[in-house]
Design an enzyme around this catalytic site. Structure first.
Site, short mmCIF file in Angstrom:
data_model
loop_
_atom_site.label_atom_id
_atom_site.label_comp_id
_atom_site.label_asym_id
_atom_site.label_seq_id
_atom_site.Cartn_x
_atom_site.Cartn_y
_atom_site.Cartn_z
N GLY A 189 46.19 44.56 31.22
CA GLY A 189 45.01 45.73 31.33
C GLY A 189 43.72 45.10 30.76
O GLY A 189 42.75 45.81 30.95
N GLU A 242 51.72 41.61 29.34
CA GLU A 242 51.77 41.28 30.95
C GLU A 242 50.38 41.13 31.42
O GLU A 242 50.00 42.05 32.24
CB GLU A 242 52.36 42.53 31.50
CG GLU A 242 53.83 42.41 31.05
CD GLU A 242 54.33 44.02 31.35
OE1 GLU A 242 53.60 44.69 32.20
OE2 GLU A 242 55.48 44.46 31.12
N PRO A 243 49.57 40.30 30.80
CA PRO A 243 48.11 40.31 31.51
C PRO A 243 48.27 39.64 32.81
O PRO A 243 48.75 38.77 33.07
CB PRO A 243 47.60 39.41 30.60
CG PRO A 243 48.36 38.63 29.70
CD PRO A 243 49.50 39.23 29.89
N GLY A 244 47.12 40.11 33.87
CA GLY A 244 46.87 39.50 35.03
C GLY A 244 45.64 39.11 35.27
O GLY A 244 44.92 38.07 35.11
N ARG A 245 44.76 40.40 35.26
CA ARG A 245 43.27 40.05 35.47
C ARG A 245 42.66 39.17 34.42
O ARG A 245 41.80 38.24 35.04
CB ARG A 245 42.43 41.53 35.62
CG ARG A 245 41.17 41.42 35.82
CD ARG A 245 40.46 42.94 35.65
NE ARG A 245 41.25 43.88 35.91
CZ ARG A 245 41.13 44.53 37.21
NH1 ARG A 245 40.17 44.03 37.93
NH2 ARG A 245 41.78 45.37 37.58
N ARG A 305 38.40 45.01 46.72
CA ARG A 305 37.86 45.71 45.43
C ARG A 305 36.51 46.69 45.67
O ARG A 305 36.36 47.72 45.37
CB ARG A 305 37.81 45.06 44.17
CG ARG A 305 39.25 44.25 44.01
CD ARG A 305 39.32 43.70 42.87
NE ARG A 305 39.10 44.34 41.62
CZ ARG A 305 37.83 44.53 41.01
NH1 ARG A 305 36.85 43.91 41.26
NH2 ARG A 305 37.83 45.29 39.83
N CYS A 364 34.62 46.81 61.10
CA CYS A 364 33.97 47.93 61.79
C CYS A 364 34.34 49.20 60.58
O CYS A 364 35.05 49.88 60.96
CB CYS A 364 34.31 48.03 62.84
SG CYS A 364 33.90 46.81 63.98
N GLU A 365 33.84 49.13 59.38
CA GLU A 365 33.90 50.06 58.44
C GLU A 365 32.75 49.99 57.60
O GLU A 365 32.22 48.98 57.19
CB GLU A 365 34.88 49.88 57.48
CG GLU A 365 36.43 49.92 58.07
CD GLU A 365 36.97 51.42 58.42
OE1 GLU A 365 36.39 52.14 58.06
OE2 GLU A 365 37.86 51.43 59.23
N TYR A 412 43.24 40.26 41.90
CA TYR A 412 43.35 41.63 42.89
C TYR A 412 42.20 41.43 44.02
O TYR A 412 41.67 42.13 44.55
CB TYR A 412 43.08 42.83 42.40
CG TYR A 412 43.89 43.17 40.93
CD1 TYR A 412 45.22 43.54 41.37
CD2 TYR A 412 43.63 43.05 39.67
CE1 TYR A 412 45.99 43.42 40.17
CE2 TYR A 412 44.56 43.17 38.63
CZ TYR A 412 45.86 43.25 39.05
OH TYR A 412 46.83 43.48 37.98
C1 LIG Z 1 53.37 47.09 34.50
C2 LIG Z 1 52.01 46.39 34.75
N1 LIG Z 1 51.87 45.26 33.81
C3 LIG Z 1 50.67 44.54 34.03
C4 LIG Z 1 49.91 44.85 34.77
C5 LIG Z 1 48.46 43.66 34.77
O1 LIG Z 1 47.37 44.39 34.81
P1 LIG Z 1 45.95 43.62 34.56
O2 LIG Z 1 45.88 42.67 35.64
O3 LIG Z 1 44.87 44.55 34.13
O4 LIG Z 1 46.33 42.98 33.15
C6 LIG Z 1 49.83 46.03 35.65
C7 LIG Z 1 48.74 46.29 36.43
O5 LIG Z 1 48.10 47.43 36.72
C8 LIG Z 1 51.07 46.54 35.70
O6 LIG Z 1 51.04 47.65 36.48
#
Ligand SMILES: Cc1ncc(COP(=O)(O)O)c(C=O)c1O
Length: 440
Positions: free
Chosen positions: A261, A295-298, A333, A365-366, A394
């Protein structure tokens, strides 16, 4: 994200560039990502094309780890596959020692395809099907984060039937407002995610006695694009209290999954810094004696990616419209969350030219197919290129084939070179799974 954007004037193109050391405007070559000219990539692979900088992603993972190390908190990073699931990106994180956080069998198989060991995979998500759980357990998945009492029963039954043991954490819903966009907040009591704090102690004790289950710990994830440490502080404080209470009641709690997050600066808002995050984490959970997971993604992938597009034409009507060959089916997004993405001209001459307000739109077309409104941009000739910034998370993962538009290609920049990592989808691929019944 309309409800959390800073107010005030939008940043100038120069400010966008200055805030992103991975980007540089070269007098001749134009905009470069990690010193590779984006024009060279567009010349070779066409547009729209996703371009990802491996160096930027690598550096962000290293910064996160260093910040935790500085607080003497070892942390196991499980990269959230949902943010960017190209096999090449998963392989990059695998090569750097990260595991994966997944939410579907498809993501599990992708992670496996990229060589990530099942033991290094954590399975999150509010609705894991029996078939998905069976396959993940049979493959030896490292941990499952359960999101309901019903799911705990289901996992126990599946694991016991197969003669396996599931390592299980309970995802606690800390009822904390993450202060982010309503569509990406997950830690409020009325969100569908996690288990209410009051239900955790009896469920943990019950689950620990069920066949096929070994309880490992607690998980929390309160949302995405979070820009302040305060919601985390509240959530982790509650998680720490929960772990102490469970242990006092005689339960074994070995791990705490801090979720993801961490927010980044899309416009001119300061992103969450790893240092501030790790310092807050030490204050709330230091000394807990648990295996820490994240668990970082973004945070890891967004700033390293751009969506490179070409201008089809400029349309002068009641407003000035810059029409790109990329659209909401590529980068969803802005249409989905009113998200703000920086847009930079790729050409050095365009970058220096006088600017005026324009709406930047795609050909879909939106009315929602709009990337920016009243953005100060130079005049573009057809074929001029622009880069939509911070598109590494994302972005491609949310692409669709709406308007029968094939998915864009993707390229990885690494060590001053670039390489195709996903071919542009062919038109034939759009209908290759379809069957036309004989009606006449
Ligand atoms: C359970 C869980 N872990 C990790 C993430 C990764 O989040 P972010 O990309 O914001 O770090 C998410 C995305 O919302 C998630 O649902």
């Amino acid at each position: 994200m309309a409800d959390i954007l800073p107010t005030g004037p939008e940043p100038e193109l120069e400010d966008l560039l200055a805030a992103r050391p991975q980007l540089r405007m070269h007098g001749q070559d134009g905009l470069c990502l990690e010193d590779v000219p984006l024009n060279a990539i567009a010349d070779r692979y066409g547009t729209p094309v996703w371009v990802y900088g491996a160096g930027t992603m690598r550096a962000r993972l290293a910064a996160l780890r260093a910040a935790f190390a500085a607080e003497a908190l070892p942390v196991d990073i499980h990269y959230a596959v949902k943010a960017n699931d190209h096999l090449a990106i998963l392989n990059l994180f695998r090569s750097l020692g990260a595991g994966a956080d997944i939410v579907s069998l498809g993501e599990f198989l992708r992670a496996r395809q990229a060589g990530i060991a099942p033991a290094d995979i954590v399975y999150s998500g509010v609705g894991k099907s029996a078939a998905e759980l069976e396959m993940a357990l049979a493959a030896g998945i490292g941990q499952i984060n359960a999101e309901s009492a019903e799911e705990v029963e289901m996992i126990s039954a599946i694991a016991a039937r197969a003669g396996l043991t599931a390592c299980l954490a309970l995802r606690m819903n800390p009822d904390v407002d993450a202060g982010t966009h309503a569509k990406i907040t997950t830690g409020l009591a009325d969100n569908k995610f996690g288990i209410a704090a009051a239900e955790i102690p009896p469920l943990y004790a019950h689950a620990a006695r069920l066949p096929g289950i070994r309880m490992t710990g607690i998980a929390v994830h309160i949302g995405s694009q979070i820009l302040s440490t305060e919601p985390y502080r509240l959530a982790y404080g509650k998680a720490a209290g929960m772990i102490r209470a469970l242990r006092a009641a005689g339960q074994t709690v070995d791990s705490l999954d801090l979720g993801g997050g961490l927010g980044i600066g899309y416009r001119d808002e300061p992103g969450l810094t790893p240092r501030a995050f790790a310092a807050m984490a030490r204050q709330e959970i230091g000394g807990l004696d648990v295996r820490l997971m994240m668990e970082p993604g973004r945070f890891l992938t967004a700033p390293g990616g751009v969506l490179l597009a070409s201008v089809i034409l400029e349309k002068r009507a009641a407003k000035r419209f810059v029409v790109l060959d990329a659209a909401m089916n590529d980068l969803m997004r802005p249409a989905m969350y009113e998200a703000w993405h920086g847009i930079l001209p790729v050409g050095a001459a365009a970058f220096q030219s006088p600017r005026g307000p324009a709406d930047v739109v795609g050909p879909v077309c939106e009315t929602a197919d709009i990337f920016a409104q009243d953005r100060a941009l130079p005049e573009f000739k057809p074929g001029a290129r622009v880069a939509l910034l911070d598109a590494g998370a994302y972005g491609a993962v949310m692409s669709s084939n709406y308007n029968a538009r094939p998915r864009a290609a993707a390229v990885l920049v690494h060590g001053g070179q670039f390489q195709l990592i996903t071919r542009r989808q062919s038109h034939e691929a759009l209908w290759e799974d379809e069957i036309i019944p004989a009606l006449d």
